[in-house]
Design an enzyme around this catalytic site. Structure first.
Site, PDB file in Angstrom:
ATOM      1  N   ARG A  80       0.724  -1.437  -0.192  1.00 30.33           N
ATOM      2  CA  ARG A  80      -0.045  -0.014   0.005  1.00 30.33           C
ATOM      3  C   ARG A  80       0.898   1.129   0.121  1.00 30.33           C
ATOM      4  O   ARG A  80       0.627   2.321  -0.749  1.00 30.33           O
ATOM      5  CB  ARG A  80      -0.893   0.018   1.221  1.00 30.33           C
ATOM      6  CG  ARG A  80      -1.850   1.176   1.270  1.00 30.33           C
ATOM      7  CD  ARG A  80      -2.984   0.986   2.298  1.00 30.33           C
ATOM      8  NE  ARG A  80      -2.675   1.083   3.604  1.00 30.33           N
ATOM      9  CZ  ARG A  80      -3.070   1.051   4.934  1.00 30.33           C
ATOM     10  NH1 ARG A  80      -4.785   0.753   4.561  1.00 30.33           N
ATOM     11  NH2 ARG A  80      -2.576   1.448   5.823  1.00 30.33           N
ATOM     12  N   LYS A 182      -2.247   6.861   1.211  1.00 28.71           N
ATOM     13  CA  LYS A 182      -2.211   7.301   2.983  1.00 28.71           C
ATOM     14  C   LYS A 182      -1.189   8.299   2.806  1.00 28.71           C
ATOM     15  O   LYS A 182      -0.043   8.152   3.451  1.00 28.71           O
ATOM     16  CB  LYS A 182      -1.659   6.065   3.576  1.00 28.71           C
ATOM     17  CG  LYS A 182      -2.066   5.989   5.134  1.00 28.71           C
ATOM     18  CD  LYS A 182      -2.037   4.743   5.513  1.00 28.71           C
ATOM     19  CE  LYS A 182      -2.207   5.050   7.311  1.00 28.71           C
ATOM     20  NZ  LYS A 182      -3.376   5.369   7.592  1.00 28.71           N
ATOM     21  N   GLU A 218     -16.083   6.917   4.014  1.00 29.54           N
ATOM     22  CA  GLU A 218     -15.187   6.494   4.875  1.00 29.54           C
ATOM     23  C   GLU A 218     -15.851   7.049   6.294  1.00 29.54           C
ATOM     24  O   GLU A 218     -16.642   7.915   6.267  1.00 29.54           O
ATOM     25  CB  GLU A 218     -13.772   7.192   4.877  1.00 29.54           C
ATOM     26  CG  GLU A 218     -13.106   6.629   3.922  1.00 29.54           C
ATOM     27  CD  GLU A 218     -11.655   6.556   4.110  1.00 29.54           C
ATOM     28  OE1 GLU A 218     -11.115   6.808   5.051  1.00 29.54           O
ATOM     29  OE2 GLU A 218     -10.730   6.054   3.091  1.00 29.54           O
TER      30      GLU A 218
END
Length: 338
Positions: A80, A182, A218
């Site tokens: 990720r 992220k 989210e």
């Protein structure tokens, strides 16, 4: 073992003994090393400071009943981070280097890993930042990769309890933006809406899709899931959502261990009555049961505002059982720190 009140730890920074650091320059990574210095020295022109060229990860180390230590799917965190790097034109940290760095940090700070049964864990924060002399808007020529750790307590004080959330009018990320990476900017953008939610006594806010504001994306800094009357585990799918390792683990466990139908798809905010249970999931909380959601003047309650639903509880027990070594893990999910 450190003399710590493990059962009353919060989720905050505590300086531990060692952290890992490596430098990228002239197209290659230096050999990483452990250091006791918990400060980074940056040039004033570092792109991480001016243009947000940085990304990070979060994962935990778990003490098992036999005293050994588990890492949970660290290769997925590494991959990720690589996807975040692609979005920000940063060099990849190789998966092997990432996992080895995490193992080195845990091993060097083994006394900070909580005893089995306390609910506490050792939280790891891998961080990659663009550094060096720069003033124009372009990628850095040098980078620092570091991994530090700190002990953190069980996220739930007094047990697994539902909390309430409110739909935000703010967007977490732009369509085709950095929502799936992220990166720090996504979290900076969430501070104000999160503050407004807390002022109204909600745990955090629900972010809808930025294009149409009709679908849940989210929950604060976590992913949403719902359990339907037809025994389906449903979680939103969108290019703006951070792909949570916890969420994808739960999708697998819901189907393979609990016999639910696992679905990634649209979750419309005006169709919440299809769910009998709901929750938020992520590394920090594992699962945070959602009691109810405030959407404008409407407040929708799922299973209960005080009791955790049976499927949510079963998913939590299955996942944490795997992480702490009490339940057999799917192949490749657990990496032992030797």
């Amino acid at each position: 073992m450190k003399d710590i009140d493990w059962k009353n730890l919060g989720f905050s920074y505590i300086k531990t003994d060692y952290r890992y650091i490596a430098h990228w320059k002239d197209g290659k990574w230096s050999e990483g090393k452990l250091t006791q210095d918990n400060h980074l020295v940056l040039h004033e022109g570092a792109p991480a400071l001016h243009y947000g060229q940085q990304c990070f990860e979060g994962l935990k180390a778990y003490r098992c009943k036999d005293g050994s230590i588990n890492l949970f799917r660290p290769d997925q965190n590494a991959k990720r981070m690589q996807r975040s790097c692609d979005r920000l034109l940063m060099p990849h940290v190789p998966v092997e280097m990432f996992v080895d760095a995490c193992k080195q940090v845990v091993k060097a700070n083994e006394e900070w890993v909580a005893p089995y049964g306390t609910g506490a864990t050792l939280y790891l924060r891998p961080l990659l930042i663009g550094v060096g002399e720069n003033i124009g808007v372009h990628p850095a020529k040098e980078y620092i990769f570091t991994v530090f750790c700190c002990p953190v307590g069980a996220y739930f004080k007094g047990g697994l309890k539902p909390t309430n959330f409110i739909v935000s009018e703010y967007d977490r990320a732009a369509p085709q933006g950095t929502g799936a990476a992220k990166v720090g900017g996504n979290y900076a953008a969430s501070l104000l809406p999160g503050h407004h939610a807390h002022e109204r006594n909600f745990s955090d806010c629900i972010y809808l899709d930025p294009a149409t504001h009709t679908k849940i994306e989210e929950v604060g800094s976590a992913n949403f899931f719902g359990i339907t009357k037809d025994n389906e585990f449903v979680t939103p799918f969108s290019p703006s959502i951070l792909p949570s390792i916890t969420k994808y683990s739960l999708l697998y466990l819901a189907e393979k261990r609990l016999g639910l139908k696992a679905i990634e798809g649209d979750v419309y905010i005006n169709q919440l009555d299809r769910f009998t249970e709901a929750g938020a999931c992520g590394t920090a909380a594992v699962i945070s049961p959602i009691g109810g959601i405030q959407n404008g003047d409407d407040f929708h309650v799922f299973y209960s505002e005080t009791e955790v639903g049976p499927v949510t509880k079963a998913l939590y027990n299955e996942l944490t059982g795997i992480q702490f070594g009490d339940i057999e893990a799917p192949e490749g999910w657990i990496v032992k720190v030797e």
